[in-house]
Design a protein around this motif. Structure first.
Motif, PDB file in Angstrom:
ATOM      1  N   MET A  51      45.631  36.161 -40.603  1.00  0.00           N
ATOM      2  CA  MET A  51      45.380  34.768 -40.567  1.00  0.00           C
ATOM      3  C   MET A  51      44.347  34.345 -41.502  1.00  0.00           C
ATOM      4  SD  MET A  51      45.081  32.484 -37.014  1.00  0.00           S
ATOM      5  CE  MET A  51      45.191  30.586 -37.015  1.00  0.00           C
ATOM      6  N   ASP A  52      44.540  33.560 -42.265  1.00  0.00           N
ATOM      7  CA  ASP A  52      43.680  33.286 -43.231  1.00  0.00           C
ATOM      8  C   ASP A  52      42.710  31.902 -42.772  1.00  0.00           C
ATOM      9  OD1 ASP A  52      42.220  32.896 -45.517  1.00  0.00           O
ATOM     10  OD2 ASP A  52      43.860  31.825 -46.831  1.00  0.00           O
ATOM     11  N   LEU A  53      41.429  32.439 -42.237  1.00  0.00           N
ATOM     12  CA  LEU A  53      40.362  31.450 -41.838  1.00  0.00           C
ATOM     13  C   LEU A  53      39.282  31.509 -42.664  1.00  0.00           C
ATOM     14  CD1 LEU A  53      40.652  32.651 -38.055  1.00  0.00           C
ATOM     15  CD2 LEU A  53      41.986  30.670 -39.324  1.00  0.00           C
ATOM     16  N   THR A  54      38.832  30.267 -42.933  1.00  0.00           N
ATOM     17  CA  THR A  54      37.468  30.152 -43.543  1.00  0.00           C
ATOM     18  C   THR A  54      36.365  29.516 -42.779  1.00  0.00           C
ATOM     19  OG1 THR A  54      38.815  29.684 -45.509  1.00  0.00           O
ATOM     20  CG2 THR A  54      36.589  28.772 -45.628  1.00  0.00           C
ATOM     21  N   LEU A  55      35.165  29.933 -42.675  1.00  0.00           N
ATOM     22  CA  LEU A  55      34.233  29.604 -41.891  1.00  0.00           C
ATOM     23  C   LEU A  55      33.094  28.724 -42.671  1.00  0.00           C
ATOM     24  CD1 LEU A  55      32.634  29.651 -39.184  1.00  0.00           C
ATOM     25  CD2 LEU A  55      31.315  31.476 -40.117  1.00  0.00           C
ATOM     26  N   THR A  56      32.896  27.481 -42.547  1.00  0.00           N
ATOM     27  CA  THR A  56      31.976  26.808 -42.926  1.00  0.00           C
ATOM     28  C   THR A  56      30.914  26.305 -42.093  1.00  0.00           C
ATOM     29  OG1 THR A  56      33.104  24.746 -42.982  1.00  0.00           O
ATOM     30  CG2 THR A  56      33.405  26.140 -44.797  1.00  0.00           C
ATOM     31  N   GLU A  57      29.785  25.760 -42.499  1.00  0.00           N
ATOM     32  CA  GLU A  57      28.697  25.234 -41.553  1.00  0.00           C
ATOM     33  C   GLU A  57      28.287  23.650 -42.509  1.00  0.00           C
ATOM     34  OE1 GLU A  57      24.028  25.842 -41.028  1.00  0.00           O
ATOM     35  OE2 GLU A  57      25.291  27.416 -41.538  1.00  0.00           O
ATOM     36  N   ARG A  58      28.343  22.761 -41.008  1.00  0.00           N
ATOM     37  CA  ARG A  58      27.674  21.560 -41.470  1.00  0.00           C
ATOM     38  C   ARG A  58      26.283  21.122 -40.673  1.00  0.00           C
ATOM     39  NH1 ARG A  58      30.808  22.431 -44.421  1.00  0.00           N
ATOM     40  NH2 ARG A  58      32.843  21.008 -45.020  1.00  0.00           N
ATOM     41  N   LYS A  59      25.364  20.572 -41.292  1.00  0.00           N
ATOM     42  CA  LYS A  59      24.056  20.159 -40.547  1.00  0.00           C
ATOM     43  C   LYS A  59      24.271  18.928 -39.947  1.00  0.00           C
ATOM     44  CE  LYS A  59      20.544  21.687 -40.756  1.00  0.00           C
ATOM     45  NZ  LYS A  59      20.067  22.225 -39.601  1.00  0.00           N
ATOM     46  N   SER A  60      25.273  18.350 -40.019  1.00  0.00           N
ATOM     47  CA  SER A  60      25.014  16.952 -39.529  1.00  0.00           C
ATOM     48  C   SER A  60      26.724  16.658 -38.830  1.00  0.00           C
ATOM     49  CB  SER A  60      25.024  15.425 -40.131  1.00  0.00           C
ATOM     50  OG  SER A  60      25.100  14.363 -39.534  1.00  0.00           O
ATOM     51  N   ILE A  61      27.097  16.086 -37.614  1.00  0.00           N
ATOM     52  CA  ILE A  61      28.433  15.882 -37.116  1.00  0.00           C
ATOM     53  C   ILE A  61      29.037  14.790 -38.160  1.00  0.00           C
ATOM     54  CG2 ILE A  61      27.653  14.130 -35.459  1.00  0.00           C
ATOM     55  CD1 ILE A  61      30.469  17.018 -35.200  1.00  0.00           C
ATOM     56  N   PRO A  81      20.741  20.936 -35.371  1.00  0.00           N
ATOM     57  CA  PRO A  81      21.997  21.366 -35.434  1.00  0.00           C
ATOM     58  C   PRO A  81      22.706  22.029 -36.473  1.00  0.00           C
ATOM     59  CG  PRO A  81      21.679  19.051 -36.038  1.00  0.00           C
ATOM     60  CD  PRO A  81      20.284  19.652 -35.581  1.00  0.00           C
ATOM     61  N   HIS A  82      23.466  22.770 -36.152  1.00  0.00           N
ATOM     62  CA  HIS A  82      24.380  23.482 -36.885  1.00  0.00           C
ATOM     63  C   HIS A  82      25.909  23.653 -36.559  1.00  0.00           C
ATOM     64  CE1 HIS A  82      20.978  25.503 -39.285  1.00  0.00           C
ATOM     65  NE2 HIS A  82      20.375  25.269 -38.186  1.00  0.00           N
ATOM     66  N   TYR A  83      26.761  22.908 -37.270  1.00  0.00           N
ATOM     67  CA  TYR A  83      28.132  22.813 -36.727  1.00  0.00           C
ATOM     68  C   TYR A  83      29.006  24.063 -37.599  1.00  0.00           C
ATOM     69  CZ  TYR A  83      26.246  18.526 -34.540  1.00  0.00           C
ATOM     70  OH  TYR A  83      25.453  17.682 -34.081  1.00  0.00           O
ATOM     71  N   LEU A  84      29.436  24.892 -36.713  1.00  0.00           N
ATOM     72  CA  LEU A  84      30.255  25.918 -37.282  1.00  0.00           C
ATOM     73  C   LEU A  84      31.853  25.446 -37.458  1.00  0.00           C
ATOM     74  CD1 LEU A  84      28.479  29.031 -36.133  1.00  0.00           C
ATOM     75  CD2 LEU A  84      27.988  27.784 -38.220  1.00  0.00           C
ATOM     76  N   LEU A  85      32.587  25.416 -38.427  1.00  0.00           N
ATOM     77  CA  LEU A  85      33.846  25.051 -38.570  1.00  0.00           C
ATOM     78  C   LEU A  85      34.719  26.202 -39.112  1.00  0.00           C
ATOM     79  CD1 LEU A  85      32.990  21.653 -40.128  1.00  0.00           C
ATOM     80  CD2 LEU A  85      32.990  22.103 -37.927  1.00  0.00           C
ATOM     81  N   VAL A  86      35.876  26.240 -38.498  1.00  0.00           N
ATOM     82  CA  VAL A  86      36.956  27.300 -38.978  1.00  0.00           C
ATOM     83  C   VAL A  86      37.993  26.484 -39.175  1.00  0.00           C
ATOM     84  CG1 VAL A  86      38.652  29.098 -38.244  1.00  0.00           C
ATOM     85  CG2 VAL A  86      36.031  29.327 -37.790  1.00  0.00           C
ATOM     86  N   HIS A  87      38.353  26.547 -40.450  1.00  0.00           N
ATOM     87  CA  HIS A  87      39.512  25.928 -41.179  1.00  0.00           C
ATOM     88  C   HIS A  87      40.649  27.057 -41.371  1.00  0.00           C
ATOM     89  CE1 HIS A  87      36.785  22.469 -41.853  1.00  0.00           C
ATOM     90  NE2 HIS A  87      37.746  21.877 -41.931  1.00  0.00           N
ATOM     91  N   GLY A  88      41.799  26.508 -41.364  1.00  0.00           N
ATOM     92  CA  GLY A  88      43.232  27.596 -41.805  1.00  0.00           C
ATOM     93  C   GLY A  88      44.316  26.604 -41.788  1.00  0.00           C
ATOM     94  N   ASP A  89      45.537  26.883 -42.237  1.00  0.00           N
ATOM     95  CA  ASP A  89      46.797  26.452 -42.435  1.00  0.00           C
ATOM     96  C   ASP A  89      47.004  26.106 -40.861  1.00  0.00           C
ATOM     97  OD1 ASP A  89      46.847  26.580 -44.902  1.00  0.00           O
ATOM     98  OD2 ASP A  89      47.782  28.500 -44.931  1.00  0.00           O
ATOM     99  N   PRO A  90      47.668  24.720 -40.674  1.00  0.00           N
ATOM    100  CA  PRO A  90      47.971  24.523 -39.293  1.00  0.00           C
ATOM    101  C   PRO A  90      49.200  25.399 -38.916  1.00  0.00           C
ATOM    102  CG  PRO A  90      48.072  22.531 -40.626  1.00  0.00           C
ATOM    103  CD  PRO A  90      47.667  23.591 -41.590  1.00  0.00           C
TER     104      PRO A  90
END
Length: 410
Positions: A1-11, A52-61
């Protein structure tokens, strides 16, 4: 499963619809509007000690992958085709780097003292929680379309991301607070230490009305609650739930005033900055219900409620002056009645308060998970938690024995 983790500093930099499409139920306290109101008001942020640190995982639906595989199998010409709609947000964690332990309600002050006395820096630490909100809810937010394998993969990627964030920010510990029970089990499997605490929650047993609920209590408690409700209601002109979108400027000002008076009166900390309630009402009015007690056309007491399809959450009771039993009516009985009327299964009325026990709320174990970087300190905490867990379980069993329900209805 191809997953990408990114981080955002604000929601704010995360698309609202995508964030809210993740599984939050029953709690609303990690939804986009609540988190953004905390940010806008300065209730969270580096200056508040909640960075705050928002950790996001994206991938193909998952549905897109299935459709594409089916199309490729049926048409060899599409074998090399890739989905062009872009990756989807499949999971997220709201994490906060902290330089203090206030506003968490799972207390670790004695761990911090022991660490300091041993010459081991305790802060900064990493906390995964709904800030200043002691309510159980999902901490690992997942997209509902994920299958079991996908949920596991996204969960593991987020846990890895949390550990990497702790390393990058040189955090001495990681604390997952008020998790669901299944999340805690996953975190234990990932090397975190389980911790138990408890609160008093009310659960709807399918009551048709408030009187049917009272009928399940012992005669003494039933009479006491009826007396308290009569006296509370007789002292005011009206007690009513007002939807967030309908709150007047007078009611909004009263809500903020009640919150600050209560925290000042009982020596609490005002974690919510003055513009929080206004921002909340602008960003998430659909979740807000203000229970206000009216005298001479003015609100003189009230409590804020957050309402979802699966639960009701009472917060921030306050008043301009004390009236006998009004706190119980506004913070507890009116909420129970609303849950019965709407068929809501759960009512959480805040942390602590053994007085809730005699009013229909029963003790419920709350879950958290912890890891400390220093091996010696981590070992000591784990030993402590084993003893604490046994003590909490014993105490909860004892409390159940003092509950208000009749023996034949418990």
């Amino acid at each position: 499963m191809d997953l990408t983790l990114t981080e955002r500093k604000s929601i704010e930099s995360v698309e609202r619809a995508s964030w809210n499409a993740l599984e939050h139920a029953p709690s609303p306290f990690l939804e986009w509007g609540f988190l953004r109101a905390l940010e806008i008001s300065g209730s969270v942020g580096p200056e508040a000690g909640w960075d705050p640190h928002y950790l996001l995982v994206h991938g193909d639906p998952p549905s897109d992958r299935a459709e594409l595989r089916a199309a490729q199998e049926n048409s060899p010409d599409r074998a090399g085709e890739r989905d062009q709609r872009g990756p989807q947000l499949l999971g997220a964690v709201a994490a906060y780097v902290k330089d203090h332990s206030y506003g968490e309600y799972i207390f670790d002050f004695h761990w911090a003292r022991a660490s300091t006395q041993a010459g081991i820096p305790y802060y900064p630490k990493l906390v995964i929680a709904a800030p200043a909100t002691p309510a159980t809810g999902r901490r690992i937010l997942l997209h509902p379309s994920l299958d079991e394998a996908g949920r596991h993969a996204v969960t593991q990627r987020l846990i890895e991301g949390v550990r990497a964030l702790a390393d990058d920010r040189k955090c001495g510990s990681i604390h997952w607070l008020f998790t669901t029970e299944d999340e805690r089990e996953q975190l234990v499997a990932a090397g975190f230490a389980a911790r138990s605490s408890f609160q008093f929650h009310w659960h709807n047993r399918g009551y048709a009305n408030f009187d049917e609920f009272l009928a399940q209590l012992t005669s003494r408690k039933r009479k006491q609650i009826r007396k308290e409700r009569r006296r509370a209601q007789a002292q005011v002109d009206a007690i009513r739930f007002v939807p967030g979108a309908e709150l007047t400027a007078t009611s909004r000002a009263a809500l903020d005033r009640f919150y600050r008076r209560t925290t000042n009166l009982y020596g609490g900390r005002q974690y919510l900055r003055p513009t929080f309630f206004q921002s909340l009402l602008e960003l998430a009015p659909e979740r807000v219900r203000f229970l206000e007690a009216i005298c001479d056309s003015e609100p003189i007491a009230g409590a804020l409620f957050f309402e979802t399809e699966q639960g009701l959450y009472g917060r921030y009771w306050g008043c301009d002056h004390e009236l006998e039993f009004l706190h119980f009516e506004a913070a507890y009985y009116a909420g129970i009645e609303r849950c019965i009327e709407l068929g809501l299964p759960l009512f959480e009325a805040g942390a602590q308060g053994e007085h809730k026990l005699l009013r229909g709320f029963l003790p419920v174990i709350c879950h958290s998970a912890h890891w400390l970087r220093h091996p010696g300190l981590d070992h000591g905490v784990r030993e402590f938690l084993r003893e604490e867990t046994r003590a909490i379980a014993h105490h909860v069993r004892e409390l159940h024995g003092y509950g208000p329900y009749r023996a034949d209805s418990a």
